[in-house]
Design a protein around this motif. Structure first.
Motif, PDB file in Angstrom:
ATOM      1  N   UNK A 268     -54.378 -60.217 -23.937  1.00 31.57           N
ATOM      2  CA  UNK A 268     -53.329 -59.970 -22.938  1.00 31.57           C
ATOM      3  C   UNK A 268     -53.409 -61.010 -21.805  1.00 31.57           C
ATOM      4  N   UNK A 269     -54.642 -61.364 -21.395  1.00 29.50           N
ATOM      5  CA  UNK A 269     -54.783 -62.372 -20.330  1.00 29.50           C
ATOM      6  C   UNK A 269     -54.310 -63.740 -20.811  1.00 29.50           C
ATOM      7  N   UNK A 270     -54.700 -64.099 -22.043  1.00 26.74           N
ATOM      8  CA  UNK A 270     -54.271 -65.386 -22.608  1.00 26.74           C
ATOM      9  C   UNK A 270     -52.747 -65.465 -22.663  1.00 26.74           C
ATOM     10  N   UNK A 271     -52.134 -64.315 -23.006  1.00 33.79           N
ATOM     11  CA  UNK A 271     -50.678 -64.289 -23.171  1.00 33.79           C
ATOM     12  C   UNK A 271     -49.973 -64.698 -21.888  1.00 33.79           C
ATOM     13  N   UNK A 272     -50.470 -64.192 -20.762  1.00 32.41           N
ATOM     14  CA  UNK A 272     -49.881 -64.564 -19.461  1.00 32.41           C
ATOM     15  C   UNK A 272     -49.884 -66.088 -19.310  1.00 32.41           C
ATOM     16  N   UNK A 273     -51.027 -66.720 -19.641  1.00 33.16           N
ATOM     17  CA  UNK A 273     -51.151 -68.166 -19.466  1.00 33.16           C
ATOM     18  C   UNK A 273     -50.238 -68.923 -20.423  1.00 33.16           C
ATOM     19  N   UNK A 274     -50.246 -68.511 -21.691  1.00 32.39           N
ATOM     20  CA  UNK A 274     -49.485 -69.257 -22.695  1.00 32.39           C
ATOM     21  C   UNK A 274     -47.975 -69.148 -22.474  1.00 32.39           C
ATOM     22  N   UNK A 275     -47.541 -68.053 -21.867  1.00 33.07           N
ATOM     23  CA  UNK A 275     -46.099 -67.925 -21.664  1.00 33.07           C
ATOM     24  C   UNK A 275     -45.596 -68.953 -20.651  1.00 33.07           C
ATOM     25  N   UNK A 276     -46.513 -69.587 -19.924  1.00 30.17           N
ATOM     26  CA  UNK A 276     -46.108 -70.684 -19.038  1.00 30.17           C
ATOM     27  C   UNK A 276     -45.527 -71.846 -19.842  1.00 30.17           C
ATOM     28  N   UNK A 277     -45.844 -71.920 -21.127  1.00 32.10           N
ATOM     29  CA  UNK A 277     -45.275 -72.971 -21.988  1.00 32.10           C
ATOM     30  C   UNK A 277     -43.782 -72.781 -22.195  1.00 32.10           C
ATOM     31  N   UNK A 278     -43.335 -71.536 -22.014  1.00 33.15           N
ATOM     32  CA  UNK A 278     -41.962 -71.220 -22.399  1.00 33.15           C
ATOM     33  C   UNK A 278     -40.941 -71.640 -21.359  1.00 33.15           C
ATOM     34  N   UNK A 279     -41.366 -71.787 -20.105  1.00 28.58           N
ATOM     35  CA  UNK A 279     -40.388 -72.200 -19.104  1.00 28.58           C
ATOM     36  C   UNK A 279     -40.285 -73.719 -19.119  1.00 28.58           C
TER      37      UNK A 279
END
Lengths: 280, 106
Positions: A268-279
């Motif tokens: 769940x923590x990793x997900x927060x970081x990786x979603x920064x790739x989407x913007x």
């Protein structure tokens, strides 16, 4: 409306624009032990927007790096080549398909689920001794067939989406009823066209029926990761539903509640970081 | 930030007040903190796939108690697992996820 056939979709897949060279190289590198890091770095740096997105994730708190990572080369030194390769693949492929406005698929939700499934797949692969980055890519791309369909055939796919919404059923069921085939079959075509290794093609093609995969390991991982990502609510999708889990796939992965419980907070923590790739 | 109770969208009722701004995936504010939610807001949230919002606790309640949080998690998971199976794997997955969400009580 004329009937849509799998052959017509195959023609759509064959007509897709080529991937950027650096991405095609990265895909090839998934199967090779040795790759030219310098060439790949040059390719990544040549696309400044891509490099910036990758660095934003590398510098997110999750990775816990004390000094700012200022270049792709530094990121490779700190995180490792394969991990940076996964970030670049994700940053690039998540921008490849652009469905028409009002198509009924929310790209941000779609990729939040893809990222979540990729990260769950990576954690599951580590648990059962499979290659983590191959699993991440398989999870990331497991539903890619949906994006090809909604981009290339938005009118027909809108019918399948409406059918799904009306019955609150799995997307695959709606696709089979309306189109006569499903996104996993199309995902296979897309990943074959992009020349992904067969483990990834098999995982994308059989994430709903891992028993059918030629070699089941990564298909098992993608199958359970899909359920896990939905259960964790990572995409924050009001329509999300956790699919039934294939017991044989579960047993092959050797999972138990304790193993899962230990895995979830990190994912769940990793997900927060990786979603920064989407913007953008 | 006013803060409040994180609640599955299915449980939010018209008249409740946003304790935190509602943002989209890019961080763009869809509804500011303090918005009193009406039927149209809730319908729009469902359309956009918003699964959770933070609402201000009703007067006299500072934070959710464990029972209320447990019920909220159970309600959201009941929705997520509505087509889930009933085999051992499905049960273990549900339980691990339930415990995970319980541990994240705001």
């Amino acid at each position: 409306m004329s009937e849509l056939t799998l052959e017509a979709v195959l023609a759509d897949v064959e007509g897709m624009p080529s991937l950027p060279t650096v991405v095609a190289e990265l895909i090839r590198s998934l199967e090779k032990e040795s790759v030219s890091v310098d060439e790949l770095v040059a390719g990544i740096v040549g696309d400044q927007a891509l490099a910036a997105r990758v660095l934003r994730v590398a510098n997110s708190p999750f990775f816990g790096i004390q000094h700012r990572v200022a270049s792709i080369h530094d990121a490779i030194v700190v995180l490792g080549f394969r991990a940076v390769g996964s970030l670049v693949l994700a940053a690039s492929l998540t921008g490849y398909f652009v469905p028409p406005e009002g198509s009924g698929i929310d790209l941000a939700v779609f990729w939040r689920h893809g990222m979540g499934t990729g990260l769950c797949a990576r954690a599951l692969a580590r648990h059962c001794g499979l290659e983590a980055e191959t699993a991440f890519t398989a999870g990331l791309l497991h539903d890619i067939g949906q994006l090809l369909l909604v981009t290339a055939r938005p009118v027909q796919y809108a019918e399948a989406l409406a059918w799904r919404d009306e019955r609150d059923c799995p997307m695959r069921e709606a696709e089979r009823s309306i189109l006569g085939f499903d996104h996993a079959q199309v995902g296979r075509m897309v990943t074959e066209r992009w020349r992904f290794p067969s483990e990834i093609v098999q995982a994308v093609a059989h994430h709903h029926d891992p028993i059918q995969a030629e070699a089941s390991g990564y298909a098992d991982v993608a199958h359970v990761a899909d359920a896990l990502a939905h259960g964790l609510d990572l995409a924050r999708d009001a329509r999300a539903m956790v699919p039934r889990i294939d017991m044989d796939a579960w047993k092959r992965l050797g999972l138990d509640e304790r193993g899962l419980t230990e895995m979830l907070p990190g994912v769940a923590r990793e997900h927060e970081s990786y979603c920064a790739l989407l913007s953008a | 930030m006013a803060g409040g109770v994180k609640m599955p969208i299915e449980q939010v009722r018209p008249g409740m007040c946003l304790g935190e701004a509602l943002r989209d995936a890019n961080g763009v504010v869809l509804l500011p903190e303090g918005t009193v939610l009406g039927e149209s807001h809730l319908a729009s949230c469902l359309r956009r796939g918003v699964a959770w919002v933070v609402v201000t606790p009703p007067d006299g309640e500072d934070a959710p108690d464990e029972t209320a949080w447990r019920e909220a998690v159970a309600a959201r998971l009941a929705r997520l697992f509505r087509h889930g199976g009933d085999g051992e794997a499905d049960r273990v997955l549900y339980q691990a996820i339930f415990e995970y969400h319980l541990g994240r009580m705001p």
